[in-house]
Design a protein around this motif. Structure first.
Motif, PDB file in Angstrom:
ATOM      1  N   THR A   1       5.243  12.161 -14.697  1.00 27.83           N
ATOM      2  CA  THR A   1       5.665  12.468 -13.324  1.00 27.83           C
ATOM      3  C   THR A   1       7.181  12.598 -13.178  1.00 27.83           C
ATOM      4  O   THR A   1       7.651  13.087 -12.148  1.00 27.83           O
ATOM      5  CB  THR A   1       5.160  11.390 -12.347  1.00 27.83           C
ATOM      6  OG1 THR A   1       5.652  10.099 -12.764  1.00 27.83           O
ATOM      7  CG2 THR A   1       3.644  11.361 -12.322  1.00 27.83           C
ATOM      8  N   ARG A   2       7.939  12.171 -14.167  1.00 30.22           N
ATOM      9  CA  ARG A   2       9.390  12.350 -14.065  1.00 30.22           C
ATOM     10  C   ARG A   2       9.853  13.701 -14.638  1.00 30.22           C
ATOM     11  O   ARG A   2      11.029  14.018 -14.601  1.00 30.22           O
ATOM     12  CB  ARG A   2      10.105  11.218 -14.789  1.00 30.22           C
ATOM     13  CG  ARG A   2       9.900  11.194 -16.283  1.00 30.22           C
ATOM     14  CD  ARG A   2      10.460   9.934 -16.898  1.00 30.22           C
ATOM     15  NE  ARG A   2      10.167   9.832 -18.321  1.00 30.22           N
ATOM     16  CZ  ARG A   2      10.212   8.699 -19.016  1.00 30.22           C
ATOM     17  NH1 ARG A   2      10.533   7.562 -18.403  1.00 30.22           N
ATOM     18  NH2 ARG A   2       9.928   8.688 -20.294  1.00 30.22           N
TER      19      ARG A   2
ATOM     20  N   PRO B   1      10.331  16.323  -5.152  1.00 31.88           N
ATOM     21  CA  PRO B   1      10.238  14.927  -5.600  1.00 31.88           C
ATOM     22  C   PRO B   1      10.239  13.962  -4.416  1.00 31.88           C
ATOM     23  O   PRO B   1      10.937  14.184  -3.425  1.00 31.88           O
ATOM     24  CB  PRO B   1      11.486  14.751  -6.476  1.00 31.88           C
ATOM     25  CG  PRO B   1      11.882  16.128  -6.863  1.00 31.88           C
ATOM     26  CD  PRO B   1      11.499  17.013  -5.716  1.00 31.88           C
ATOM     27  N   GLY B   2       9.454  12.921  -4.528  1.00 30.95           N
ATOM     28  CA  GLY B   2       9.374  11.917  -3.470  1.00 30.95           C
ATOM     29  C   GLY B   2       9.615  10.533  -4.018  1.00 30.95           C
ATOM     30  O   GLY B   2       9.994  10.362  -5.183  1.00 30.95           O
TER      31      GLY B   2
ATOM     32  N   ALA C   1       3.860  13.153  -6.355  1.00 26.63           N
ATOM     33  CA  ALA C   1       3.456  14.547  -6.175  1.00 26.63           C
ATOM     34  C   ALA C   1       1.949  14.746  -6.216  1.00 26.63           C
ATOM     35  O   ALA C   1       1.450  15.762  -5.744  1.00 26.63           O
ATOM     36  CB  ALA C   1       4.115  15.418  -7.244  1.00 26.63           C
ATOM     37  N   ALA C   2       1.223  13.805  -6.786  1.00 26.10           N
ATOM     38  CA  ALA C   2      -0.236  13.936  -6.927  1.00 26.10           C
ATOM     39  C   ALA C   2      -0.843  12.544  -6.997  1.00 26.10           C
ATOM     40  O   ALA C   2      -0.138  11.550  -7.181  1.00 26.10           O
ATOM     41  CB  ALA C   2      -0.579  14.731  -8.184  1.00 26.10           C
TER      42      ALA C   2
ATOM     43  N   ARG D   1       0.809  -1.218   0.000  1.00 24.13           N
ATOM     44  CA  ARG D   1       0.000   0.000   0.000  1.00 24.13           C
ATOM     45  C   ARG D   1       0.839   1.264   0.000  1.00 24.13           C
ATOM     46  O   ARG D   1       0.308   2.356  -0.139  1.00 24.13           O
ATOM     47  CB  ARG D   1      -0.923   0.017   1.222  1.00 24.13           C
ATOM     48  CG  ARG D   1      -2.037  -1.006   1.143  1.00 24.13           C
ATOM     49  CD  ARG D   1      -3.136  -0.689   2.139  1.00 24.13           C
ATOM     50  NE  ARG D   1      -4.258  -1.607   1.992  1.00 24.13           N
ATOM     51  CZ  ARG D   1      -5.260  -1.437   1.129  1.00 24.13           C
ATOM     52  NH1 ARG D   1      -5.265  -0.379   0.342  1.00 24.13           N
ATOM     53  NH2 ARG D   1      -6.234  -2.302   1.053  1.00 24.13           N
ATOM     54  N   GLU D   2       2.141   1.123   0.151  1.00 20.30           N
ATOM     55  CA  GLU D   2       2.988   2.300   0.285  1.00 20.30           C
ATOM     56  C   GLU D   2       4.165   2.225  -0.673  1.00 20.30           C
ATOM     57  O   GLU D   2       4.776   1.165  -0.845  1.00 20.30           O
ATOM     58  CB  GLU D   2       3.499   2.403   1.732  1.00 20.30           C
ATOM     59  CG  GLU D   2       4.309   3.645   2.014  1.00 20.30           C
ATOM     60  CD  GLU D   2       4.814   3.697   3.450  1.00 20.30           C
ATOM     61  OE1 GLU D   2       5.516   4.671   3.794  1.00 20.30           O
ATOM     62  OE2 GLU D   2       4.522   2.756   4.216  1.00 20.30           O
ATOM     63  N   LEU D   3       4.468   3.344  -1.302  1.00 18.43           N
ATOM     64  CA  LEU D   3       5.641   3.451  -2.160  1.00 18.43           C
ATOM     65  C   LEU D   3       6.837   3.896  -1.331  1.00 18.43           C
ATOM     66  O   LEU D   3       6.728   4.804  -0.511  1.00 18.43           O
ATOM     67  CB  LEU D   3       5.390   4.470  -3.277  1.00 18.43           C
ATOM     68  CG  LEU D   3       4.321   4.117  -4.312  1.00 18.43           C
ATOM     69  CD1 LEU D   3       4.071   5.314  -5.214  1.00 18.43           C
ATOM     70  CD2 LEU D   3       4.728   2.922  -5.130  1.00 18.43           C
ATOM     71  N   LYS D   4       7.961   3.249  -1.546  1.00 18.54           N
ATOM     72  CA  LYS D   4       9.173   3.603  -0.816  1.00 18.54           C
ATOM     73  C   LYS D   4      10.329   3.820  -1.785  1.00 18.54           C
ATOM     74  O   LYS D   4      10.353   3.257  -2.881  1.00 18.54           O
ATOM     75  CB  LYS D   4       9.543   2.493   0.179  1.00 18.54           C
ATOM     76  CG  LYS D   4       8.521   2.273   1.279  1.00 18.54           C
ATOM     77  CD  LYS D   4       8.964   1.179   2.241  1.00 18.54           C
ATOM     78  CE  LYS D   4       7.951   0.978   3.365  1.00 18.54           C
ATOM     79  NZ  LYS D   4       8.383  -0.087   4.295  1.00 18.54           N
TER      80      LYS D   4
END
Length: 574
Positions: free
Chosen positions: A453-454, A507-508, A514-515, A322-325
């Motif tokens: 997104t990049r 950036p994450g 970002a969205a 469920r989470e991006l790392k």
């Protein structure tokens, strides 16, 4: 003045005296002008009694797509000796003469009948039409049924016939649904055919009483919020013309039971004017995700999406997270459910022999191999039978399939479906069909999202109706500024000012940082619309040369018939 008694004609035709022909079609696709009928089923009823039936297969004049055979069970062999539509149509038109037609999502079925009539030189049927989807939305509430699908309604009214995507059986089930809906409509004082037809479209007293709520709303793009007496947001929407859209909620065109219920609670409509329609669309998504109004169905929980992750370890595996790392792993998604992600994972496992065990393996791991090794679906790195270098080749194939080229997955699943179809194992083939679709669509979506997104910053413009320009600043797939440049204004200072005041985006981790994916997809749809011009782009905006888009087009074409069937059975009640 003496009272004058009305005639029976003025009173209308009692429903007990109306002859209904409830019919259903099976076809080779979703377009009445591009596809053909493969089966017709019709039931004639009057006064609650069946007085006749008509059923026949129809030779479509060409092969039936495998996906359609999986859905309906109708094969080329079954229609080989069936009559063509030019032989069947006169009998059908004679059967429906003088009757009121009934179908579930009637526009689909009547569209095919009208197209067949046009092709054979017959005038289109002028029969009155009753749509059981529309009627269900009028007389049933969301507390009673979750949606207006034929199967759902058949179970609700305890029909002994279960819909199964065959024409006559579905028509019989629709007869039971019709009778149940007519009985329910009686409680609304609907007793004649004329009353039934007008009842479906009539605005409620609450809609008529609250029309004044739209009076202060301007003719401009933006977001509108229906609120109750305590200020709680009930529903959020967007429009290019706020006034016209809000007014439509108080007219006969608004028939959704869920929304009519909302209007009964609403006491005010608040609005937010936006510079452009795209800004309105993005604001709507963000506000729904943050406020979660109870009468909005879509976009309420963007945080509940899941991802398929190729882990970063000695012997990587596919995991649903469920989470991006920012951990060096490869991701595919987002998926709206764990089932969809699991379908995609199963599809990738069909093409690439990655391990499917869940524990973390080290280079020195040693334990007995599972049955997948015996089946040739895993090289058993857990037992030391496959070296890290050999396993790395599978990992690289999986990464390539996730990021740029889905050909190996498509080929593997297509071959398996063909084999299952030859063996007439249609149910298993349909499961693989859904798995392949889930994978290919996710890969195509991911590749489109990642391409945008990049990019650190993009400025794009589209012509406005007044001769000016709608200009947007996009950073890492997020809308950070929107403005309307008047006609004749100099673009350079306007763009520079818009960029200078745009939101800063850091950036994450992961591909969508970002969205939300929905927001980035809104921006992509706008970027791909006619007339949009790129003003500035920092970096490259490109898709993989052998990406998933071309395979997705084939998948979507094959699913078109199924999607039309879903709409035909009724969208969820809102």
């Amino acid at each position: 003045m003496d009272a004058v008694q009305g005639t029976l004609d003025e009173l209308g035709t009692p429903l007990s005296e109306v002859t209904f022909v409830v019919f259903d079609l099976e076809t080779t696709g979703g377009s009445a002008h591009e596809h053909a009928i493969t089966e017709i089923g019709a039931v004639k009823v009057r006064g609650g009694e069946v007085i006749g039936e008509l059923a026949t297969l129809v030779d479509p004049g060409g092969p039936i797509p495998p996906f359609i055979s999986v859905l309906t069970g109708i094969t080329d062999a079954m229609v080989m000796a069936a009559p063509r539509i030019e032989s069947v149509l006169p009998s059908f038109l004679e059967f429906i003469a003088g009757a009121t037609l009934v179908a579930h999502n009637a526009a689909f079925d009547t569209g095919f009948i009208k197209a067949a009539c046009a092709a054979q030189g017959y005038p289109p049927p002028a029969n009155p039409v009753v749509d059981t989807v529309d009627l269900a939305r009028r007389v049933l509430t969301r507390d009673e049924i979750p949606n207006a699908k034929l199967g759902t309604l058949a179970r609700f009214f305890r029909s002994p016939t279960e819909p199964c995507h065959r024409a006559l059986q579905d028509a019989r089930a629709t007869v039971d649904v019709l009778h149940g809906l007519i009985a329910r409509a009686g409680s609304f004082q609907v007793h004649t055919l004329e009353e039934l037809k007008s009842f479906v479209r009539a605005p409620t007293p609450e809609q008529q009483r609250k029309r004044h709520l739209a009076e202060s709303v301007p003719h401009a793009p933006g977001v509108y919020l229906f609120e109750d007496s305590r200020g709680e947001v009930l529903y959020i929407g967007k429009s290019t013309n706020l006034r016209n859209r809000v007014r439509s909620y108080f007219t006969a065109s608004e028939t959704r039971p869920r929304i009519r219920e909302m209007i009964g609670i609403a006491e005010q409509v608040r609005h937010i004017v936006c510079a452009t329609p795209l800004e309105a669309e993005v604001r709507e998504l963000r506000m729904i995700g943050g406020t979660k109004p109870r009468y909005n169905r879509k976009s309420r929980f963007p945080e509940k999406v899941v991802w398929l992750k190729l882990t970063d370890e000695a012997f990587p595996r596919l995991s649903i997270v469920r989470e991006l790392k920012d951990d060096g792993a490869a991701y595919l998604g987002p998926f709206t459910s764990a089932k969809a992600a699991d379908d995609a994972r199963t599809a990738l496992h069909e093409a690439v022999p990655l391990r499917q065990c869940t524990e973390r393996l080290t280079l020195k791991a040693s334990r007995p191999a599972c049955v997948l090794h015996e089946m040739g679906r895993c090289g058993a790195p857990c037992e030391g039978r496959e070296s890290p270098a050999d396993y790395a080749l599978h990992v690289e194939s999986a990464r390539r399939a996730m990021a740029s080229d889905v050909s190996m997955v498509y080929t593997a699943l297509e071959a398996r479906m063909e084999r299952l179809s030859v063996e007439q194992r249609y149910e298993e083939a349909s499961v693989d069909r859904d798995r392949l679709a889930s994978y290919v669509r996710a890969a195509a979506r991911m590749q489109r999202l990642t391409a945008l997104t990049r990019i650190p910053e993009m400025v794009a413009a589209s012509p406005a109706f007044d001769g000016g320009w709608e200009i947007h600043v996009i950073r890492y797939g997020r809308l950070t500024a929107a403005g309307h440049m008047p006609r004749g204004a100099h673009p350079t200072p306007f763009v520079e000012a818009l960029v200078a005041t745009a939101e800063t985006v850091i950036p994450g981790p992961g591909p969508i940082h970002a969205a939300s994916a929905e927001e980035t997809e809104c921006i992509l749809r706008w970027l791909e619309s006619p007339g949009v011009r790129l003003v500035e782009v920092e970096g490259d905006w490109a898709l993989p040369a052998h990406g998933a888009a071309r395979h997705k087009a084939r998948i979507d074409l094959a699913y078109q018939r199924l999607d039309h069937r879903t709409r035909r059975e009724g969208r969820p009640l809102r």
